[in-house]
Design a protein around this motif. Sequence first.
Motif, PDB file in Angstrom:
ATOM      1  N   ILE A  30       0.842  -1.201   0.000  1.00  0.00           N
ATOM      2  CA  ILE A  30       0.000   0.000   0.000  1.00  0.00           C
ATOM      3  C   ILE A  30       0.875   1.248   0.000  1.00  0.00           C
ATOM      4  O   ILE A  30       0.624   2.203  -0.721  1.00  0.00           O
ATOM      5  N   VAL A  31       1.901   1.230   0.816  1.00  0.00           N
ATOM      6  CA  VAL A  31       2.895   2.320   0.849  1.00  0.00           C
ATOM      7  C   VAL A  31       4.272   1.671   0.867  1.00  0.00           C
ATOM      8  O   VAL A  31       4.493   0.704   1.598  1.00  0.00           O
ATOM      9  N   HIS A  32       5.185   2.176   0.056  1.00  0.00           N
ATOM     10  CA  HIS A  32       6.566   1.678   0.051  1.00  0.00           C
ATOM     11  C   HIS A  32       7.470   2.868  -0.270  1.00  0.00           C
ATOM     12  O   HIS A  32       7.610   3.258  -1.422  1.00  0.00           O
ATOM     13  N   ILE A  33       8.025   3.482   0.773  1.00  0.00           N
ATOM     14  CA  ILE A  33       8.862   4.664   0.542  1.00  0.00           C
ATOM     15  C   ILE A  33      10.210   4.531   1.250  1.00  0.00           C
ATOM     16  O   ILE A  33      10.349   3.825   2.245  1.00  0.00           O
ATOM     17  N   THR A  34      11.163   5.234   0.692  1.00  0.00           N
ATOM     18  CA  THR A  34      12.518   5.257   1.234  1.00  0.00           C
ATOM     19  C   THR A  34      12.939   6.708   1.410  1.00  0.00           C
ATOM     20  O   THR A  34      12.794   7.510   0.491  1.00  0.00           O
ATOM     21  N   GLU A  35      13.433   7.032   2.601  1.00  0.00           N
ATOM     22  CA  GLU A  35      13.911   8.392   2.877  1.00  0.00           C
ATOM     23  C   GLU A  35      15.409   8.363   3.152  1.00  0.00           C
ATOM     24  O   GLU A  35      15.883   7.538   3.933  1.00  0.00           O
ATOM     25  N   ALA A  36      16.138   9.278   2.516  1.00  0.00           N
ATOM     26  CA  ALA A  36      17.593   9.356   2.699  1.00  0.00           C
ATOM     27  C   ALA A  36      17.905  10.140   3.974  1.00  0.00           C
ATOM     28  O   ALA A  36      18.236  11.323   3.934  1.00  0.00           O
ATOM     29  N   VAL A  37      17.805   9.473   5.112  1.00  0.00           N
ATOM     30  CA  VAL A  37      17.984  10.143   6.409  1.00  0.00           C
ATOM     31  C   VAL A  37      19.461  10.374   6.728  1.00  0.00           C
ATOM     32  O   VAL A  37      19.835  11.366   7.341  1.00  0.00           O
ATOM     33  N   LYS A  38      20.303   9.433   6.310  1.00  0.00           N
ATOM     34  CA  LYS A  38      21.756   9.509   6.573  1.00  0.00           C
ATOM     35  C   LYS A  38      22.040   9.735   8.062  1.00  0.00           C
ATOM     36  O   LYS A  38      22.736  10.657   8.441  1.00  0.00           O
ATOM     37  N   ILE A  39      21.479   8.872   8.890  1.00  0.00           N
ATOM     38  CA  ILE A  39      21.624   9.047  10.341  1.00  0.00           C
ATOM     39  C   ILE A  39      23.073   8.813  10.789  1.00  0.00           C
ATOM     40  O   ILE A  39      23.494   9.275  11.840  1.00  0.00           O
ATOM     41  N   GLY A  40      23.847   8.102   9.960  1.00  0.00           N
ATOM     42  CA  GLY A  40      25.247   7.867  10.306  1.00  0.00           C
ATOM     43  C   GLY A  40      26.186   8.973   9.848  1.00  0.00           C
ATOM     44  O   GLY A  40      27.372   8.969  10.184  1.00  0.00           O
ATOM     45  N   GLU A  41      25.673   9.943   9.095  1.00  0.00           N
ATOM     46  CA  GLU A  41      26.531  10.976   8.505  1.00  0.00           C
ATOM     47  C   GLU A  41      27.230  11.802   9.580  1.00  0.00           C
ATOM     48  O   GLU A  41      26.603  12.318  10.502  1.00  0.00           O
ATOM     49  N   GLY A  42      28.536  11.901   9.456  1.00  0.00           N
ATOM     50  CA  GLY A  42      29.309  12.729  10.380  1.00  0.00           C
ATOM     51  C   GLY A  42      29.699  12.051  11.679  1.00  0.00           C
ATOM     52  O   GLY A  42      30.544  12.559  12.418  1.00  0.00           O
ATOM     53  N   GLY A  43      29.098  10.890  11.965  1.00  0.00           N
ATOM     54  CA  GLY A  43      29.408  10.265  13.250  1.00  0.00           C
ATOM     55  C   GLY A  43      29.472   8.758  13.235  1.00  0.00           C
ATOM     56  O   GLY A  43      29.632   8.128  14.274  1.00  0.00           O
ATOM     57  N   ILE A  44      29.359   8.139  12.035  1.00  0.00           N
ATOM     58  CA  ILE A  44      29.255   6.686  11.950  1.00  0.00           C
ATOM     59  C   ILE A  44      30.406   5.954  12.638  1.00  0.00           C
ATOM     60  O   ILE A  44      30.198   4.971  13.342  1.00  0.00           O
ATOM     61  N   ASN A  45      31.642   6.433  12.441  1.00  0.00           N
ATOM     62  CA  ASN A  45      32.774   5.731  13.056  1.00  0.00           C
ATOM     63  C   ASN A  45      33.146   6.299  14.431  1.00  0.00           C
ATOM     64  O   ASN A  45      34.087   5.843  15.065  1.00  0.00           O
ATOM     65  N   LYS A  46      32.377   7.300  14.868  1.00  0.00           N
ATOM     66  CA  LYS A  46      32.604   7.869  16.207  1.00  0.00           C
ATOM     67  C   LYS A  46      31.574   7.322  17.203  1.00  0.00           C
ATOM     68  O   LYS A  46      31.640   7.616  18.390  1.00  0.00           O
ATOM     69  N   GLY A  47      30.600   6.560  16.685  1.00  0.00           N
ATOM     70  CA  GLY A  47      29.587   5.977  17.560  1.00  0.00           C
ATOM     71  C   GLY A  47      28.648   7.012  18.141  1.00  0.00           C
ATOM     72  O   GLY A  47      28.241   6.922  19.303  1.00  0.00           O
ATOM     73  N   TYR A  48      28.286   7.997  17.306  1.00  0.00           N
ATOM     74  CA  TYR A  48      27.447   9.086  17.797  1.00  0.00           C
ATOM     75  C   TYR A  48      26.594   9.626  16.656  1.00  0.00           C
ATOM     76  O   TYR A  48      27.076   9.768  15.530  1.00  0.00           O
ATOM     77  N   ILE A  49      25.309   9.897  16.926  1.00  0.00           N
ATOM     78  CA  ILE A  49      24.436  10.515  15.920  1.00  0.00           C
ATOM     79  C   ILE A  49      24.550  12.027  16.095  1.00  0.00           C
ATOM     80  O   ILE A  49      24.207  12.563  17.159  1.00  0.00           O
ATOM     81  N   VAL A  50      25.037  12.728  15.062  1.00  0.00           N
ATOM     82  CA  VAL A  50      25.207  14.184  15.165  1.00  0.00           C
ATOM     83  C   VAL A  50      23.825  14.848  15.167  1.00  0.00           C
ATOM     84  O   VAL A  50      22.851  14.283  14.663  1.00  0.00           O
ATOM     85  N   PRO A  51      23.712  16.062  15.744  1.00  0.00           N
ATOM     86  CA  PRO A  51      22.397  16.698  15.911  1.00  0.00           C
ATOM     87  C   PRO A  51      21.562  16.820  14.627  1.00  0.00           C
ATOM     88  O   PRO A  51      20.355  16.577  14.653  1.00  0.00           O
ATOM     89  N   GLU A  52      22.185  17.178  13.510  1.00  0.00           N
ATOM     90  CA  GLU A  52      21.424  17.346  12.258  1.00  0.00           C
ATOM     91  C   GLU A  52      20.826  16.011  11.808  1.00  0.00           C
ATOM     92  O   GLU A  52      19.659  15.955  11.390  1.00  0.00           O
ATOM     93  N   ALA A  53      21.609  14.948  11.904  1.00  0.00           N
ATOM     94  CA  ALA A  53      21.128  13.617  11.509  1.00  0.00           C
ATOM     95  C   ALA A  53      20.042  13.141  12.471  1.00  0.00           C
ATOM     96  O   ALA A  53      19.046  12.528  12.056  1.00  0.00           O
ATOM     97  N   PHE A  54      20.231  13.417  13.749  1.00  0.00           N
ATOM     98  CA  PHE A  54      19.258  13.060  14.782  1.00  0.00           C
ATOM     99  C   PHE A  54      17.900  13.678  14.437  1.00  0.00           C
ATOM    100  O   PHE A  54      16.864  12.998  14.456  1.00  0.00           O
ATOM    101  N   GLN A  55      17.911  14.972  14.085  1.00  0.00           N
ATOM    102  CA  GLN A  55      16.665  15.679  13.772  1.00  0.00           C
ATOM    103  C   GLN A  55      16.034  15.159  12.489  1.00  0.00           C
ATOM    104  O   GLN A  55      14.811  15.010  12.409  1.00  0.00           O
ATOM    105  N   ARG A  56      16.851  14.865  11.480  1.00  0.00           N
ATOM    106  CA  ARG A  56      16.321  14.293  10.234  1.00  0.00           C
ATOM    107  C   ARG A  56      15.597  12.979  10.526  1.00  0.00           C
ATOM    108  O   ARG A  56      14.541  12.696   9.968  1.00  0.00           O
TER     109      ARG A  56
END
Length: 311
Positions: A30-56
């Motif tokens: 019925i619905v099939h969507i994909t959003e490019a959130v990039k929650i790992g951007e800027g912090g993927i190897n630091k083990g932290y979600i940066v504020p902009e990614a967190f909000q996205r």
Amino acid sequence: MTKRVAVMDLGTNTFHLLIAEGDINNYREIVHITEAVKIGEGGINKGYIVPEAFQRGVNTMQRFHELIEANHVTDVRAIATSALRSASNGKDFIKEVESKTGIAIEIIDGEQEAGFIYNGVKLSGCLSAKNSLIMDIGGGSVEFILGNTDKILWKQSFEVGAARLMDQFHHTDPIPPASIEALNLYLQDKLGDLFIATSGIEIGTLVGSSGSFETFAGLIETEKAKSFDLKNIKHYDFEEDELLTITNKLIFSSHKERAGNPGIIPIRVDMIVAASLVTRFIMHALDIHNVSLCTNSLKEGVLAEMLTIAN
């Protein structure tokens, strides 16, 4: 009355929402969507979600919640994988999402993730009686599942996803030969368990689960001037030479060339290089010549479980 279910796959790069109804072997999307959130951007190897990614991420979950409400869904599951699993503020994200939407996010481990991917691939009919090696290249992790239509022989998740590799090795564009060599040595070191598990086992096919493999297939078919719609297929067999040619082109391309290619969605413009390198590495390291794409992945595996229980 048929139950209507929603599954969310909250990955390192993309958040997916799939709303479906029906039974396991005959469900309707019925619905099939994909959003490019990039929650790992800027912090993927630091083990932290940066504020902009967190909000996205929070904003996307609020949009998903609105769609779930509008479509009168009865059962909901939200599955989080590598980025949220390894982020020190992952629990903060989960709390905020629940307070704003009521959606309770489940963090699953790599073993569970691999199990869901196997179930999704199996559901599509992509497996046979011969052993296949399923590979799902995510942003944070890569899952490998050795198995066939009957069972899983071995499965494991490795924290060598495309976003992590890009952050570690792909700093200049095109990626220099020295960085390619360093990345290959890194994979050789990190994937030791895979080599042990597959030793002495004949692998008929490498099955690439959705993601980058969809891009590879689309680019190959577009170069042949053929129309190619992923929505209409569950399975695609690669010609080895064509796959090696397209991955080679991607590896040695510039950011500008990739960004200007309509066959590459924005989220994959840079990560497709690392994904190409991982694919080639596995083909060569395990001497695999047959490669196929399966458009099903984790979310369809979760859906299979939900529809089985629901009906």
